[in-house]
Design an enzyme around this catalytic site. Structure first.
Site, short mmCIF file in Angstrom:
data_model
loop_
_atom_site.label_atom_id
_atom_site.label_comp_id
_atom_site.label_asym_id
_atom_site.label_seq_id
_atom_site.Cartn_x
_atom_site.Cartn_y
_atom_site.Cartn_z
N CYS A 196 -4.48 2.37 -2.90
CA CYS A 196 -4.53 0.92 -2.69
C CYS A 196 -5.66 0.48 -1.77
CB CYS A 196 -3.20 0.42 -2.13
SG CYS A 196 -1.82 0.60 -3.28
N HIS B 213 -1.61 -7.91 -6.37
CA HIS B 213 -2.21 -6.70 -5.80
C HIS B 213 -2.90 -5.89 -6.89
CE1 HIS B 213 -2.89 -3.15 -3.53
NE2 HIS B 213 -1.67 -2.62 -3.53
N CYS C 146 -1.45 -0.13 3.55
CA CYS C 146 -0.89 1.19 3.25
C CYS C 146 -1.49 1.72 1.96
CB CYS C 146 0.62 1.11 3.16
SG CYS C 146 1.24 -0.07 1.94
#
Length: 383
Positions: free
Chosen positions: A89, A338, A368
């Protein structure tokens, strides 16, 4: 030490899964934001030293070094190379770190960014594609891994629930946070706060994620993602499509072209944590970054902490005693979505523009990442 200056930062609107951007080739998504960086900035694309893009699940249209493909799809010079980064991510945030490091080391102009079309390539595709050919998933069957961590379930959903339990976060508390994310994003949309940072795509101008019709009662009806868990889909980031990009320049380039830097990179670092808990690394990484920068939480005007799950940001804020009024002030990934490879520089773009709007000096971004990792970037607004 040489400085890494931020000249521009842009993003597409974030599209929902199956939404306005779902049919667009990832290379064209990336090309769209790359081209936007050079519109209005008096810089020849041929002067770029490198193009560094984040992307996860680099399969199909996202395979073959999407950074290079997007640059060429933009119609820019063939002599400029590109490289694709995967830190899960945090991929495009790491791309930005590599770009800044390159400039500090002697490069003059680097494009950093990221792209992800999760509608076309579902999340986790790279993890399971090998199974079709008889190969195990990345950690399954590794003697070293099994010796160290056993055969425990590795799942971001499990991690989100484990965090909620350890930090005693009730489902209602997380639902209030998620609802606030939608409301902040809607307020930002209505006030036109995203207008300067978004590059419209074929008439598509606004993020599709924020839900104007959601409320606590609707959230309370959703089933948990795991048996006996607290985390639901409403408390999770949305699967999305999008791209974002940042133009990083040296002082030499700034002076040569009389550019006006908007910010400078004040600090950049990354740290790891327990890969089973996975999503707790922003806590350790933020402490590490502030310590290295000689700063405290009170020195930071605005924070962007990626809302992979509500529990992640709430635990991070509780542990570090961060005032939530300074966190994700225009909403986060629960509302805005996202697109994993693009989110790092999307957060950065939003942070930069909001610092400019509010007159803040320092902004901190963290998120994260798979494997129990987290990047932290601290920028100083200039001007």
């Amino acid at each position: 030490m040489s400085e890494a200056y931020i000249i521009d930062a842009v993003r597409t609107p974030v599209g929902r899964r199956g939404g306005a951007l779902s049919g667009m080739h990832p290379a064209d998504l990336g090309a769209h934001v790359i081209k936007a960086l050079f519109e209005g900035n008096p810089v020849d694309p041929g002067e770029v030293d490198d193009v560094i893009f984040g992307c996860v699940d680099t399969l199909g249209p996202q395979a073959g070094d999407i950074a290079r493909t997007a640059w060429l799809a933009a119609g820019f010079p063939e002599e400029v190379p590109g490289v694709t980064v995967d830190r899960q991510c945090g991929s495009s945030q790491q791309a930005l770190h590599f770009a800044a490091q390159a400039v500090i080391s002697g490069s003059d102009l680097v494009v950093a960014g990221g792209v992800q079309n999760m509608s076309q390539i579902p999340i986790g595709s790279a993890m399971v594609v090998g199974e079709r050919f008889g190969f195990p998933t990345p950690t399954h069957g590794s003697h070293g891994w099994d010796h160290r961590y056993g055969s425990e379930e590795i799942s971001q959903f499990r991690s989100a629930d484990m965090i909620a339990t350890r930090w005693d976060l009730s489902r209602f508390e997380m639902e209030e946070f998620a609802l606030a994310s939608h409301r902040k994003a809607i307020a930002a949309q209505d006030a036109g706060r995203f207008t300067r940072e978004i590059v419209p795509v074929d008439g598509f101008e606004h993020d599709e994620g924020p839900r104007r019709d959601t409320d606590l009662a609707k959230m309370a009806k959703l089933a948990p993602l795991r048996p006996d868990g607290r985390v639901t889909a409403a408390l999770s980031s949305q699967i999305s499509d999008g791209a974002s990009a940042v133009l990083v320049a040296s002082e030499r380039m700034v002076l040569r072209h009389k550019l006006t830097p908007r910010a400078r990179v004040h600090h950049m670092s990354a740290r790891g944590s327990d890969p089973i808990f996975m999503l707790t690394a922003p806590i350790r990484a933020t402490r590490h970054a502030l310590d290295r920068a000689g700063m405290s939480v009170s020195d930071i005007d605005l924070f962007e902490a990626n809302e992979a799950f509500a529990s992640v940001v709430l635990a991070w804020a509780k542990e570090l005693k961060v005032d939530l009024d300074r966190v994700n002030v225009n909403g986060g990934a629960i509302a805005l979505g996202h697109p994993i490879g693009a989110t790092g520089t999307r957060l950065f773009t939003t942070l930069l523009h909001e610092l400019e709007r509010t007159g803040g000096r320092f902004g901190l971004q963290t998120m994260c990442e798979g494997g129990g990792q987290a990047n932290v970037t601290i920028i100083e607004r200039l001007g």
